[in-house]
Design a protein around this motif. Structure first.
Motif, PDB file in Angstrom:
ATOM      1  N   GLY A 186       1.594   2.850   6.032  1.00 39.98           N
ATOM      2  CA  GLY A 186       1.037   2.741   4.990  1.00 39.98           C
ATOM      3  C   GLY A 186      -0.372   3.803   5.220  1.00 39.98           C
ATOM      4  N   PRO A 187      -0.601   4.098   3.576  1.00 42.18           N
ATOM      5  CA  PRO A 187      -1.946   5.582   3.872  1.00 42.18           C
ATOM      6  C   PRO A 187      -3.034   5.026   4.739  1.00 42.18           C
ATOM      7  CG  PRO A 187      -1.765   3.958   1.943  1.00 42.18           C
ATOM      8  CD  PRO A 187       0.071   3.471   1.803  1.00 42.18           C
TER       9      PRO A 187
ATOM     10  N   VAL B  14       0.939  -0.852   9.082  1.00 41.29           N
ATOM     11  CA  VAL B  14       2.964  -0.624   9.360  1.00 41.29           C
ATOM     12  C   VAL B  14       3.060  -2.250   8.709  1.00 41.29           C
ATOM     13  CG1 VAL B  14       4.684  -1.566  10.902  1.00 41.29           C
ATOM     14  CG2 VAL B  14       2.991  -0.178  11.422  1.00 41.29           C
ATOM     15  N   VAL B  15       4.482  -2.125   7.657  1.00 43.41           N
ATOM     16  CA  VAL B  15       4.322  -3.378   7.130  1.00 43.41           C
ATOM     17  C   VAL B  15       6.143  -3.057   6.348  1.00 43.41           C
ATOM     18  CG1 VAL B  15       5.008  -4.149   4.689  1.00 43.41           C
ATOM     19  CG2 VAL B  15       2.825  -3.309   5.260  1.00 43.41           C
ATOM     20  N   GLU B  16       6.760  -3.902   7.036  1.00 44.97           N
ATOM     21  CA  GLU B  16       7.664  -4.707   7.334  1.00 44.97           C
ATOM     22  C   GLU B  16       8.564  -5.094   5.528  1.00 44.97           C
ATOM     23  OE1 GLU B  16      10.958  -7.402   9.413  1.00 44.97           O
ATOM     24  OE2 GLU B  16      10.074  -6.060  11.323  1.00 44.97           O
TER      25      GLU B  16
ATOM     26  N   ARG C 103      -2.945  -5.857   4.809  1.00 44.48           N
ATOM     27  CA  ARG C 103      -3.296  -4.355   3.507  1.00 44.48           C
ATOM     28  C   ARG C 103      -2.306  -4.090   2.497  1.00 44.48           C
ATOM     29  NH1 ARG C 103      -5.436  -2.905   8.220  1.00 44.48           N
ATOM     30  NH2 ARG C 103      -5.021  -0.743   8.386  1.00 44.48           N
ATOM     31  N   ILE C 104      -0.811  -5.082   2.263  1.00 43.40           N
ATOM     32  CA  ILE C 104       0.113  -4.214   1.566  1.00 43.40           C
ATOM     33  C   ILE C 104      -0.378  -3.907   0.061  1.00 43.40           C
ATOM     34  CG2 ILE C 104       2.184  -5.396   1.057  1.00 43.40           C
ATOM     35  CD1 ILE C 104       2.170  -7.566   2.801  1.00 43.40           C
ATOM     36  N   ASP C 105      -1.089  -5.340  -0.268  1.00 41.50           N
ATOM     37  CA  ASP C 105      -1.734  -3.721  -1.932  1.00 41.50           C
ATOM     38  C   ASP C 105      -2.398  -2.828  -2.044  1.00 41.50           C
ATOM     39  OD1 ASP C 105      -1.090  -6.653  -3.156  1.00 41.50           O
ATOM     40  OD2 ASP C 105      -2.844  -7.958  -3.104  1.00 41.50           O
ATOM     41  N   ALA C 106      -3.265  -2.329  -0.835  1.00 35.41           N
ATOM     42  CA  ALA C 106      -3.268  -0.894  -0.673  1.00 35.41           C
ATOM     43  C   ALA C 106      -2.347   0.261  -0.484  1.00 35.41           C
ATOM     44  CB  ALA C 106      -3.703  -0.647   0.567  1.00 35.41           C
TER      45      ALA C 106
END
Length: 97
Positions: free
Chosen positions: A66-67, A71-73, A90-93
């Motif tokens: 992400g920005p 790291v999101v899976e 921080r998935i919402d970001a």
């Protein structure tokens, strides 16, 4: 830049062929469709893509950077294309408006 590699034994055994055939018959959603959905809904760079078969079901696991450096899976059902789960911080970001 995304680099995908296959071990020589995987290529030699052609373990990809059944999956390729399932995509061709419309039984499994093409990876491109999953990646297009991710790009439309989340911002980030693809780090890794895994295709797994669990109990006869195909699953796509995709890791994104992400920005904010998170790291999101994302895990998708390969037959329906439905998002099954998201793990990370921080998935919402990463969501696009």
């Amino acid at each position: 830049m995304l680099a995908l590699g296959l071990a020589p034994s995987a290529v030699g055994e052609q373990t990809w062929r059944p999956l390729h055939d399932e995509v061709g018959r419309g039984e499994v959603v093409p990876l491109e469709a999953i990646l297009d959905w991710l790009e439309a809904h989340y911002q980030g760079d693809i780090l890794e893509v895994e295709v797994e078969r669990e109990k006869g079901q195909v699953e796509y696991e995709i890791k994104m950077l992400g920005p904010q450096g998170q790291v999101v899976e994302f895990e998708f059902d390969g037959h329906s294309g439905q998002l099954m789960s998201i793990e990370g911080v921080r998935i919402d970001a990463m969501r696009r408006d």
